[in-house]
Scaffold this motif. Structure first.
Motif, PDB file in Angstrom:
ATOM      1  N   ASN A 112       0.647  -1.105   0.079  1.00 62.22           N
ATOM      2  CA  ASN A 112      -0.192  -0.168   0.057  1.00 62.22           C
ATOM      3  C   ASN A 112       0.420   0.901  -0.120  1.00 62.22           C
ATOM      4  OD1 ASN A 112      -2.178   2.439   0.977  1.00 62.22           O
ATOM      5  ND2 ASN A 112      -3.169   0.906   1.492  1.00 62.22           N
ATOM      6  N   ASN A 114       0.084   4.341   0.631  1.00 59.18           N
ATOM      7  CA  ASN A 114       0.084   5.495   1.500  1.00 59.18           C
ATOM      8  C   ASN A 114       0.794   4.533   3.096  1.00 59.18           C
ATOM      9  OD1 ASN A 114      -2.230   7.060  -0.225  1.00 59.18           O
ATOM     10  ND2 ASN A 114      -3.426   6.232   0.836  1.00 59.18           N
ATOM     11  N   ASP A 115       1.146   3.535   3.515  1.00 65.09           N
ATOM     12  CA  ASP A 115       1.637   2.858   4.366  1.00 65.09           C
ATOM     13  C   ASP A 115       3.637   3.164   3.971  1.00 65.09           C
ATOM     14  OD1 ASP A 115      -0.702   2.572   5.178  1.00 65.09           O
ATOM     15  OD2 ASP A 115      -0.772   0.654   4.825  1.00 65.09           O
ATOM     16  N   ASN A 141       6.729  -0.923   2.914  1.00 65.53           N
ATOM     17  CA  ASN A 141       6.353  -1.536   3.303  1.00 65.53           C
ATOM     18  C   ASN A 141       5.449  -2.429   2.926  1.00 65.53           C
ATOM     19  OD1 ASN A 141       7.765  -0.169   5.420  1.00 65.53           O
ATOM     20  ND2 ASN A 141       6.356   1.106   5.572  1.00 65.53           N
TER      21      ASN A 141
END
Length: 241
Positions: A112, A114-115, A141
């Motif tokens: 993801n 955003n992570d 990640n």
């Protein structure tokens, strides 16, 4: 005396009668209604127009800044061509969606955007000159899931450090589609070195080797850049209308 009194009374009555007639002939005063004319509220109109002009000026400034940034990226950058396959792994991604999935058989890696973390590339190599720094570097990640036909799933929470080094952080086993938030994870930082290396070798045998993670790191940087360009253009279109 009586005839004189009668004559006086007669004249008095005549005078009163004439006075009453004149009173009745006087036309009543006419009260004319005041004529009110509603004038436009000019102060409100002026305030509204000033607000509109102010908003347009602010939007115009943002549009110009966005156009300049887009032009700079198109001149100095290269729009990435995102692959759909690598070493047998199928890659699923959609522009505007932060999730990327790499899958082959029972092996799945989910990233993801955003992570992911951003780190100054100069921090990746302490000996690197500041002038050679290429700016922020993406540190992906991701979640590794390896599923067996019976439904058992090995789950490893991991990431990339440095340029392309795998760092495994937590490990878990689950049965079927159990909610990840409910399952037990063990911190891999406390594992014996031999056991940790054993997990690394197992992943490599599943195709999750150094070459794969080097590709993943580069792919996610391209994905981030593509999403950034898409965001700039979408925002420009939004504020322009």
């Amino acid at each position: 005396l009586q005839p004189a009194m009668a004559s006086f009374a007669s004249r008095l009555l005549a005078t009163c009668a004439r006075t009453a007639v004149r009173s009745l002939s006087i036309a009543p005063a006419v009260v004319r209604p005041t004529k009110f004319v509603l004038q436009p509220i000019r102060m409100l109109q002026t305030s509204s127009s000033l607000f509109a002009r102010g908003s347009n000026n602010k939007s115009s400034a943002l549009v110009k800044a966005l156009e300049a940034e887009i032009a700079d990226e198109e001149t100095n950058g290269t729009a990435p061509a995102l692959a759909t396959e690598f070493n047998g792994f199928q890659i699923e991604q959609t522009l505007g969606n932060s999730v990327v999935k790499f899958s082959k058989g029972g092996v799945k890696v989910t990233v993801n955007l955003n992570d992911c973390a951003m780190e100054d590339s100069a921090d990746l190599d302490s000996d690197q000159d500041e002038e050679d720094s290429s700016g922020p570097a993406l540190m992906p990640n991701f979640l590794i899931e390896i599923t067996k036909p019976g439904g058992d799933v090995l789950v490893i929470d991991a990431g990339i450090v440095g340029e392309s080094d795998l760092e495994m952080r937590r490990v878990s086993m689950r049965k079927g589609a159990t909610d990840d938030s409910l399952q037990y994870f063990s911190d891999m930082g406390f594992l014996d070195e031999e056991l940790y290396n054993g997990f690394t070798e197992y992943l490599s045998a599943q195709g999750l080797d150094t070459e794969f993670f080097e590709f993943l790191a580069g792919y996610m940087e391209d994905k981030e850049y593509a999403e950034y360009l898409n965001l700039l253009k979408a925002t420009k279109s939004f504020v322009s209308n």
